[in-house]
Design a protein around this motif. Structure first.
Motif, PDB file in Angstrom:
ATOM      1  N   UNK A 168      -7.621   4.384  -3.029  1.00  0.00           N
ATOM      2  CA  UNK A 168      -6.391   3.969  -3.722  1.00  0.00           C
ATOM      3  C   UNK A 168      -6.498   4.052  -5.245  1.00  0.00           C
ATOM      4  N   UNK A 169      -7.649   4.438  -5.768  1.00  0.00           N
ATOM      5  CA  UNK A 169      -7.809   4.607  -7.213  1.00  0.00           C
ATOM      6  C   UNK A 169      -7.586   6.079  -7.568  1.00  0.00           C
ATOM      7  N   UNK A 170      -7.043   6.331  -8.764  1.00  0.00           N
ATOM      8  CA  UNK A 170      -6.773   7.692  -9.217  1.00  0.00           C
ATOM      9  C   UNK A 170      -7.904   8.167 -10.118  1.00  0.00           C
TER      10      UNK A 170
ATOM     11  N   UNK B 133      -4.629   2.643 -10.488  1.00  0.00           N
ATOM     12  CA  UNK B 133      -4.009   2.804  -9.178  1.00  0.00           C
ATOM     13  C   UNK B 133      -2.611   3.344  -9.457  1.00  0.00           C
ATOM     14  N   UNK B 134      -1.860   3.664  -8.411  1.00  0.00           N
ATOM     15  CA  UNK B 134      -0.473   4.085  -8.651  1.00  0.00           C
ATOM     16  C   UNK B 134       0.293   2.982  -9.378  1.00  0.00           C
TER      17      UNK B 134
ATOM     18  N   UNK C 241       0.808  -1.213   0.000  1.00  0.00           N
ATOM     19  CA  UNK C 241       0.000   0.000   0.000  1.00  0.00           C
ATOM     20  C   UNK C 241       0.843   1.265   0.000  1.00  0.00           C
ATOM     21  N   UNK C 242       2.118   1.177  -0.404  1.00  0.00           N
ATOM     22  CA  UNK C 242       3.007   2.340  -0.422  1.00  0.00           C
ATOM     23  C   UNK C 242       2.756   3.186  -1.662  1.00  0.00           C
ATOM     24  N   UNK C 243       2.856   4.500  -1.523  1.00  0.00           N
ATOM     25  CA  UNK C 243       2.916   5.364  -2.697  1.00  0.00           C
ATOM     26  C   UNK C 243       4.309   5.226  -3.304  1.00  0.00           C
ATOM     27  N   UNK C 244       4.462   5.676  -4.548  1.00  0.00           N
ATOM     28  CA  UNK C 244       5.771   5.591  -5.192  1.00  0.00           C
ATOM     29  C   UNK C 244       6.803   6.415  -4.430  1.00  0.00           C
ATOM     30  N   UNK C 245       6.388   7.568  -3.931  1.00  0.00           N
ATOM     31  CA  UNK C 245       7.303   8.427  -3.167  1.00  0.00           C
ATOM     32  C   UNK C 245       7.761   7.731  -1.893  1.00  0.00           C
ATOM     33  N   UNK C 246       6.836   7.110  -1.207  1.00  0.00           N
ATOM     34  CA  UNK C 246       7.157   6.408   0.043  1.00  0.00           C
ATOM     35  C   UNK C 246       8.124   5.253  -0.222  1.00  0.00           C
TER      36      UNK C 246
END
Length: 693
Positions: A501-503, A464-465, A270-275
């Motif tokens: 979590x959806x864009x 999603x991401x 469940x991490x964002x790309x930045x995280x």
């Protein structure tokens, strides 16, 4: 002799200092020290797009210290990260410190271990000007697009907006997907499933209607058709008419590259790309590990390459043999083909643990949080990639009843192989194969139940991401190292919002996308952007001059900008308001969502006659377990979502856990979701259950 080694970060400096020992000073530049000016274009378009670099404001003290240290040293080594950005930082450091770029003063470390640092220091080289020019070309190109387009958007839409070479394409992908979803018309269909069992056996399995007895596929589109088939099957025998047995092997996924690491961390953690990249940077630069000291735990995390060193493969196989046995070791060298054969970052290995024998269990004695989770993911993926295949026995059965044929398939794992450790997560829900009992051809089966179920075709899912990163990568847009900041930017600008979590594109995002399509079609064209990326990669390989690449793009872009200014002279684009069901209690109009300095809020569309505004809250459909009022979705001052009672402050119930439509089986109250469980929050009720999928 004193030798000065300059890296970007203090953490990296600390780790490297331990390996170099006496005679070396290691210091950090704290990232970039020079860049284009923030307040102006900084590109001399009339003179071959010459960048006008300046020292970054606030870096005066660091620059002074670096100059002082360099002056005292007999030799200066530039040891910034081994990629385009790192090469650019080294080039700027050389310029500021008066170093000769033709001297071998550049060193790189694929991993921050004793071996990696020793090897890097043993092979200094000159600054790679092709690599630097590739970074410079991207920087100039992005500055030209950003600084020319953003003021246009400010004038024609509103201030604070931006457009970009990659971000605008990312927004277009999300908007186009939303339009597909809106245009989608569901089609009805029906599934017919027979629950069967062999004679004298209680073990049941399910077979689905495939088609006619002759093998022609059928599509059951209406309830009437389903009922007619059910009637035709009344009293019929169900007989096994074909049984196909086989075997198959399942191979492990390759080690991570930047994009696949971001995708898998999104799906699994469940991490964002930045995280993800923040945690990976820490793992690469070095962490204190009990009994081992400060150690870089993974190889460099910005890479497009699937290549792995022989030494790392041997280390992984030694671990596998010791932990699982020789049978689990892949008995040949696995090689994986990169998607992008001319990958910009192919100089590095895939992302892997720098010490394969350092297990997550040992590392987690010294690690915690995101860093521990990401290390476990990277380690497991790499070790699994060197394990033997998973072996499965498969069986497919055809069952004939009257004029119709049913089918079922299943498998049994005969050797788990790499799946004993790790399997790649997926975005799509896979059709599950049925576990089948022992069957024989000609066998007449007992029908336990025949069921029919109405279904509807589903629209394509929102991005999603993870799936957006995959989409950008597959289309050749941008580079994996840019995906994290791009996603952050389009969310921060208000073009896209996360919804579970959806864009999802906002009305602002759709408005900007439509304007870009109308006036700057090349900027948001996927093929054009991919071709530009290929040209930039050719700069890196030394096949193309960076200035000519910029010039080819800029002439067309500048002409489009001038045309857009002329087309829209005196015009302004209005972003439509998002209407809600909330009624203004002062004038009766339906309130709209506005975006202000502190985020979104509700406002009356009758402004300036009516100035009513409210905090934006969303009804979750749940009821407060204390007073029965509506449970509303709210946001804290820091933007974190929580759920509170509509009756606040009279009722103070709030929770971080999401209310769900499902009701408590004991008392009928709303259930709340926490992790994989559902629980009742009503006082005195202890009902709890697992989330059903």
């Amino acid at each position: 002799m004193s030798k000065l080694v300059i890296v970007e970060s203090p953490a990296k400096a600390k780790t490297i200092r331990k390996y170099l020992g006496d005679g070396y000073e290691v210091t950090a530049s704290m990232g970039h020290i020079r860049d284009l000016p923030a307040s102006q274009l900084g590109i001399d378009v009339e003179h071959e797009y010459a960048p006008q670099y300046i020292n970054i404001k606030g870096k005066e003290k660091i620059i002074k210290e670096l100059k002082s240290e360099a002056k005292k040293a007999d030799q200066v080594y530039l040891a910034t990260d081994p990629d385009r950005e790192g090469e650019a930082i080294s080039w700027h450091l050389a310029h500021i410190l008066g170093l000769d770029v033709d001297q071998a003063n550049r060193v790189t470390f694929g991993e921050i271990t004793k071996k990696g640092v020793t090897e890097g220091m043993a092979h200094p080289r000159t600054i790679d000007m092709d690599l630097f020019n590739a970074q410079q070309a991207r920087r100039v190109l992005d500055r030209l697009v950003g600084y020319k387009l953003s003021p246009f958007l400010w004038r024609k839409v509103r201030r604070g907006l931006s457009a970009g070479r990659v971000q605008s394409v990312a927004v277009r992908l999300i908007v186009d997907r939303e339009k597909e979803i809106e245009a989608f018309k569901p089609q009805e269909y029906w599934n017919l499933d027979a629950l069967l069992s062999p004679p004298a056996s209680q073990k049941k399995f399910s077979a689905r209607l495939y088609g006619t007895a002759a093998g022609k596929k059928l599509e059951v589109k209406t309830e009437a058709e389903a009922r007619a088939i059910e009637a035709a099957l009344e009293g019929r025998d169900y007989q096994v008419t074909k049984l196909t047995r086989g075997s198959r092997k399942k191979v492990p996924a390759p080690p991570f590259i930047t994009s696949t690491l971001q995708q898998e961390a999104s799906r699994r953690l469940g991490f964002t790309a930045t995280r993800t990249m923040r945690a990976a940077q820490t793992l690469y630069e070095g962490v204190d590990i009990a009994g081992r000291g400060t150690l870089g735990l993974i190889t460099y995390m910005r890479t497009d390459s699937l290549r792995v060193s022989d030494e790392a493969v041997a280390g992984a196989k030694d671990y596998i043999a010791g932990q699982y046995g020789e049978k689990y070791v892949c008995n040949y060298k696995r090689t994986y083909k990169s998607r992008n054969a001319t990958a910009a970052q192919d100089a590095h290995e895939a992302i892997r643990p720098s010490v394969p024998g350092l297990t997550p269990e040992e590392a987690e004695k010294s690690l915690s949080g995101d860093i521990a989770k990401l290390y476990r993911l990277i380690w497991s993926r790499f070790i699994a990639s060197q394990m033997s295949d998973c072996e499965q026995d498969t069986v497919a059965v055809q069952v004939t009843a009257g004029d119709y044929q049913f089918r079922a398939s299943g498998y049994v794992v005969t050797f788990e192989g790499f799946t004993a450790l790790y399997e790649e997560a997926t975005d799509e829900k896979e059709k599950k194969e049925t576990s089948l009992p022992p069957l024989e051809e000609g066998q007449v089966l007992k029908l336990r139940e025949l069921t029919s179920e109405q279904k509807f075709t589903q629209p394509p899912p929102r991005y999603t991401e993870a799936t957006l990163i995959r989409g950008l990568e597959e289309n050749g847009i941008g580079r994996p190292s840019t995906y994290a900041p791009i996603i952050t930017t389009i969310i921060d600008r208000g073009y896209v919002e996360r919804e579970q979590k959806k864009l999802k594109p906002t009305l602002l995002g759709r408005t900007i996308n439509d304007l870009m399509l109308q006036e700057f079609p090349d900027i948001v064209d996927v093929t054009f952007s991919a071709d530009m990326e290929k040209n930039l990669d050719q700069v890196e390989s030394g096949r193309v001059d960076w200035r000519s690449t910029i010039d080819t793009f800029y002439k067309g872009f500048d002409a489009a900008l001038q045309k857009a200014e002329k087309d829209m002279e005196g015009k302004k684009v209005k972003v439509p308001d998002e209407e809600t069901d909330e009624v203004c209690e002062k004038c009766g109009r339906k309130m709209v969502i506005k975006t202000g300095r502190y985020g979104k809020f509700l406002a009356c569309p009758g402004f300036p006659e009516c100035t009513n505004t409210k905090r934006l809250v969303k009804d979750t459909g749940g009821k407060c377990p204390k007073c029965g009022s509506r449970m509303l979705l709210r946001r804290s001052a820091k933007g974190r979502v929580y759920y509170g009672c509509e009756g606040y402050p009279q009722c103070d119930f709030m929770t971080w856990d999401e209310p769900v439509p499902q009701q408590c089986e004991k008392c009928g109250a709303t259930l709340f979701k926490k992790g994989s469980r559902l629980y009742c929050a009503k006082e005195g009720c202890d009902f709890e259950t697992q989330v059903t999928k």
